[in-house]
Every structure is written in structure tokens, then in C-alpha cells.
Design an enzyme around this catalytic site. Structure first.
Site, PDB file in Angstrom:
ATOM      1  N   HIS A  97       0.843  -1.200   0.000  1.00 12.39           N
ATOM      2  CA  HIS A  97       0.000   0.000   0.000  1.00 12.39           C
ATOM      3  C   HIS A  97       0.878   1.250   0.000  1.00 12.39           C
ATOM      4  O   HIS A  97       0.677   2.175  -0.801  1.00 12.39           O
ATOM      5  CB  HIS A  97      -0.895  -0.057   1.246  1.00 12.39           C
ATOM      6  CG  HIS A  97      -1.713   1.157   1.501  1.00 12.39           C
ATOM      7  ND1 HIS A  97      -3.096   1.171   1.409  1.00 12.39           N
ATOM      8  CD2 HIS A  97      -1.380   2.420   1.889  1.00 12.39           C
ATOM      9  CE1 HIS A  97      -3.562   2.364   1.721  1.00 12.39           C
ATOM     10  NE2 HIS A  97      -2.524   3.145   2.017  1.00 12.39           N
ATOM     11  N   GLU A  98       1.872   1.295   0.889  1.00 10.67           N
ATOM     12  CA  GLU A  98       2.734   2.481   0.993  1.00 10.67           C
ATOM     13  C   GLU A  98       3.646   2.621  -0.221  1.00 10.67           C
ATOM     14  O   GLU A  98       3.911   3.732  -0.681  1.00 10.67           O
ATOM     15  CB  GLU A  98       3.557   2.427   2.281  1.00 10.67           C
ATOM     16  CG  GLU A  98       2.718   2.418   3.562  1.00 10.67           C
ATOM     17  CD  GLU A  98       1.730   3.580   3.651  1.00 10.67           C
ATOM     18  OE1 GLU A  98       2.056   4.685   3.157  1.00 10.67           O
ATOM     19  OE2 GLU A  98       0.631   3.381   4.198  1.00 10.67           O
TER      20      GLU A  98
ATOM     21  N   HIS B 146       1.676   4.287  -2.828  1.00 12.92           N
ATOM     22  CA  HIS B 146       1.684   5.744  -2.645  1.00 12.92           C
ATOM     23  C   HIS B 146       2.952   6.347  -3.260  1.00 12.92           C
ATOM     24  O   HIS B 146       2.892   7.390  -3.932  1.00 12.92           O
ATOM     25  CB  HIS B 146       1.646   6.096  -1.155  1.00 12.92           C
ATOM     26  CG  HIS B 146       0.273   6.106  -0.549  1.00 12.92           C
ATOM     27  ND1 HIS B 146      -0.799   6.764  -1.117  1.00 12.92           N
ATOM     28  CD2 HIS B 146      -0.195   5.576   0.623  1.00 12.92           C
ATOM     29  CE1 HIS B 146      -1.867   6.630  -0.349  1.00 12.92           C
ATOM     30  NE2 HIS B 146      -1.532   5.910   0.703  1.00 12.92           N
TER      31      HIS B 146
ATOM     32  N   GLU C 131      -6.237   6.689  -0.885  1.00 16.73           N
ATOM     33  CA  GLU C 131      -6.145   5.485  -0.067  1.00 16.73           C
ATOM     34  C   GLU C 131      -6.766   4.285  -0.781  1.00 16.73           C
ATOM     35  O   GLU C 131      -6.296   3.153  -0.652  1.00 16.73           O
ATOM     36  CB  GLU C 131      -6.844   5.711   1.274  1.00 16.73           C
ATOM     37  CG  GLU C 131      -6.062   6.576   2.241  1.00 16.73           C
ATOM     38  CD  GLU C 131      -4.769   5.909   2.671  1.00 16.73           C
ATOM     39  OE1 GLU C 131      -4.821   4.952   3.461  1.00 16.73           O
ATOM     40  OE2 GLU C 131      -3.709   6.332   2.193  1.00 16.73           O
TER      41      GLU C 131
END
Length: 359
Positions: free
Chosen positions: A143-144, A147, A194
Site C-alpha cells: 500500500h505504501e 503511494h 487510499e
């Protein structure tokens, strides 16, 4: 490197479980259309470019890095080596050439973020590390990294700075209003970003159940034996469809101050994407490449985002969205619909007036 887990060099470590890799993948492959359109709208916000350019030069980038270097634990082969393996693994799968530095910071609240202006930094809290198992944590690290690949770190950093600044100058009415307008727009974008990063986490972990469990634990703690994924997803459906127009307004007001979407809603969105043709095409190796990014049309991206919004509104079970859809379709009696909505959509007919004596 082959998918059976054999290494070519020290930066390419993938567990023995077979997972696909996506060479040259563009962030457009997993970005939620609402993420892209919210970012376009944000950049068009009056004064945003001026603020962005000013803050890019003023924010203490070096100070931020020194702070984490001095007061957190940097992930490496010697420290939190299992997280270091996950980080390099995630960067390998999403083909992010430069592995961003990652820190573990002491905080009982489960949290993770990707920040930085020149280069992204990933920070995870001890609360999150202690809460999640290996596959759940893999989805978070992915997930990060998502980003980072999408370039979200810059806007996230500015959001953190402006939120802090707004608190400091709350006593200046006009100044605070100007900053809060940008903060509100940034929050709207970040909530959508997100959803994009959740998708990136799924592409890295390639285990939908682990992603679901991780979101469920963030919502309800480390009590998996007391929770059920299907029941958790049912909450999201009930949240979207339940209530009347008053509840629709309350949902909007409740989410405005938040940086993240509600966890049950994130789980439902991710499950829907995992079952979509778009996800399957990526898993089959058909996805947009970074080499094609320069040829993409901004207007096409905006059109795609608008179509996604229209589809979401059309299929939404939320009372307010259903009202919007009906009105767009030419349904009449707006006043009556709204009045019934705020009265709780009562289906009983109004009582008849008592008969009057004839004179």
C-alpha cells in the site's frame, strides 16, 4: 528473477509463494478514477499552485529525514529484517527502482504513511507492526509503496504541514479559512488516494483475504476469532444503503475531517475491484506501462474519472445518491421526495381529515 523465489541480487527477494511481478507498471493501472479526478480538481483550486510552490521550498525536508533518523528505527538487514524483505519485495513486484527508506516509530496507534518532497519515506508504527501478521503486513507495505509510485508523498506531506499550520493560526479567521479550504480539498483527494493504494497493496500481496483481515484488524483490533469478513463487508453495505437523507448528510459531515475513508467501506471497495475485469487483466499481464505515461491525455483521464463517478452514483444505494439519479432521470416531485427523505421515508399515507358535517 523467477517467481519461484530465487534471487538475482540482494535487492530482489520474493517469498517462495508464487506471485506475479509487473515490470514497468504505471500507477494508472491501479489508481482509483476518483483519486485522479480529485487530484485534478485540487490542482485547479484557486491559490493551490501558489501555496504548493511556496511550501515546496519552505518545508524542512532535511529536518524531517533527520528527525526519523534520530528518533525512529530504520528498517534494514540488521533491524526489522522481515519488514526490509517485504519492502524490497514490494518494490520489485511494482518495479519501483529506488527502494525508499522505511522507519518504525514508537506509537501504539496502528498507522503507516508515505511522506517526503524530494524522495518518499515510509513510516510504520509499532502498533501496526504488532497488530498484523506477515501477509497482512505485506499488503500494508505494498500500500505504501503504491503511494510512492503514484507520487502521493508530496501532497501527503503538504497536507500534514497545512493541518498543523491551521491549528496554529486558528485565531486568524480569514487566514485559517483560506488554509482550511485547501486542507479540505487535500483530504478529499487523500481519502480517494487510499483506495488506490489499497489496490497496490493487493497487487503486491496477491492475497485478498489477508488484505481484508488487515483492514478488519485496523477497525476492530487483534480479535480475529471474534470477527468475520463477510459480516464486516455487510456493515459497509448497510452503511451505504441504510437510513434516509438525513443520514446521507451526516455521512458527508462525518467523513470531512477524516484523512482516510471508513475502514469497512475500504474493504468493500477493494473486494469489488478484486472481482473486476480490470484486476484480472492486470494479473494476466495487460496493464498500462510507465513508458506510456507521457502520451496519456489529461482530458481522457478526467473523462474516465467522470464516467466512474457517474457509474458510482447510478449504482449507489445511498438515499441521497438515489435521489440524484432519479432527478437526473426526470423523476418529478422534488419537494415531496426531499420532504419524505428527511421524514425517514415513511411509507404510510397521511391520515385523512375527519369528515365535516354538511350544512
Amino acid at each position: 528473477m523467477s517467481s519461484d523465489g530465487h534471487e538475482q541480487n540482494g535487492n530482489e527477494r520474493v517469498p517462495s509463494r508464487q506471485r506475479r511481478r509487473f515490470p514497468g507498471i504505471s500507477s494508472r493501472a491501479y489508481e482509483h478514477p476518483a483519486d485522479r479526478s480529485a487530484l485534478v480538481a485540487l490542482r485547479k483550486l484557486s491559490g493551490f499552485d501558489t501555496v504548493f510552490k511556496a511550501l515546496s521550498g519552505l518545508l524542512p525536508e532535511r529536518s524531517l529525514r533527520l528527525l526519523f533518523l534520530s528518533d525512529s528505527v530504520r528498517v534494514s538487514d540488521q533491524q526489522f529484517s522481515h519488514l526490509n524483505d517485504m519492502l524490497r519485495d514490494a518494490c520489485y513486484i511494482l518495479d519501483l527502482e529506488k527502494v525508499p527508506p522505511m522507519y518504525v516509530t514508537q506509537d501504539p496507534q496502528p498507522n503507516a504513511m508515505c511522506i517526503g518532497l524530494d524522495e518518499p519515506i515510509i513510516v510504520v508504527s509499532t502498533g501496526l507492526v504488532e497488530l498484523l501478521d506477515e501477509e497482512e503486513m505485506r499488503a500494508v507495505v505494498g500500500h505504501e509503496v503504491g503511494h510512492a509510485l503514484s507520487g502521493h508523498a508530496v501532497y501527503r506531506t503538504i497536507l500534514l504541514f497545512l493541518t498543523n499550520l491551521a491549528l496554529r493560526i486558528a485565531w486568524i479567521p480569514m487566514g485559517n479559512l483560506a488554509i482550511m479550504a485547501i486542507v479540505t480539498a487535500l483530504r478529499e483527494w487523500f481519502r480517494k488516494s487510499e483506495l488506490s493504494a489499497d489496490r497496490a497493496g493487493l497487487l503486491v500481496g496477491q492475497d485478498l483475504q489477508a488484505s481484508m483481515r488487515g483492514l478488519m484488524k485496523i477497525a476492530g483490533g487483534n480479535h480475529l476469532h471474534e470477527m468475520n469478513v463477510d459480516a464486516f463487508l455487510q456493515q459497509a453495505e448497510e452503511y451505504e444503503a441504510g437510513g434516509d437523507l438525513r443520514d446521507s448528510v451526516l455521512k458527508i459531515l462525518n467523513v470531512l475531517p477524516r484523512s482516510h475513508p471508513f475502514t469497512a467501506v475500504r474493504a468493500a471497495e477493494l473486494k469489488k475491484w478484486a472481482e473486476s475485469r480490470d484486476y484480472q487483466r492486470i494479473m494476466d499481464g495487460h496493464y498500462p506501462r510507465r513508458s506510456e505515461d507521457k502520451d496519456t491525455s489529461v482530458s481522457d483521464s478526467f473523462r474516465e474519472s467522470a464516467q466512474s463517478y457517474a457509474s458510482d452514483v447510478k449504482t449507489s444505494k445511498d438515499p441521497l445518491m438515489k435521489l440524484v439519479t432519479d432527478l437526473a432521470g426526470g423523476a418529478g416531485n422534488l419537494g415531496g421526495r426531499v420532504r419524505r427523505g428527511f421524514d425517514g421515508f415513511t411509507s404510510q399515507p397521511p391520515p385523512k381529515a375527519p369528515p365535516q358535517d354538511e350544512e
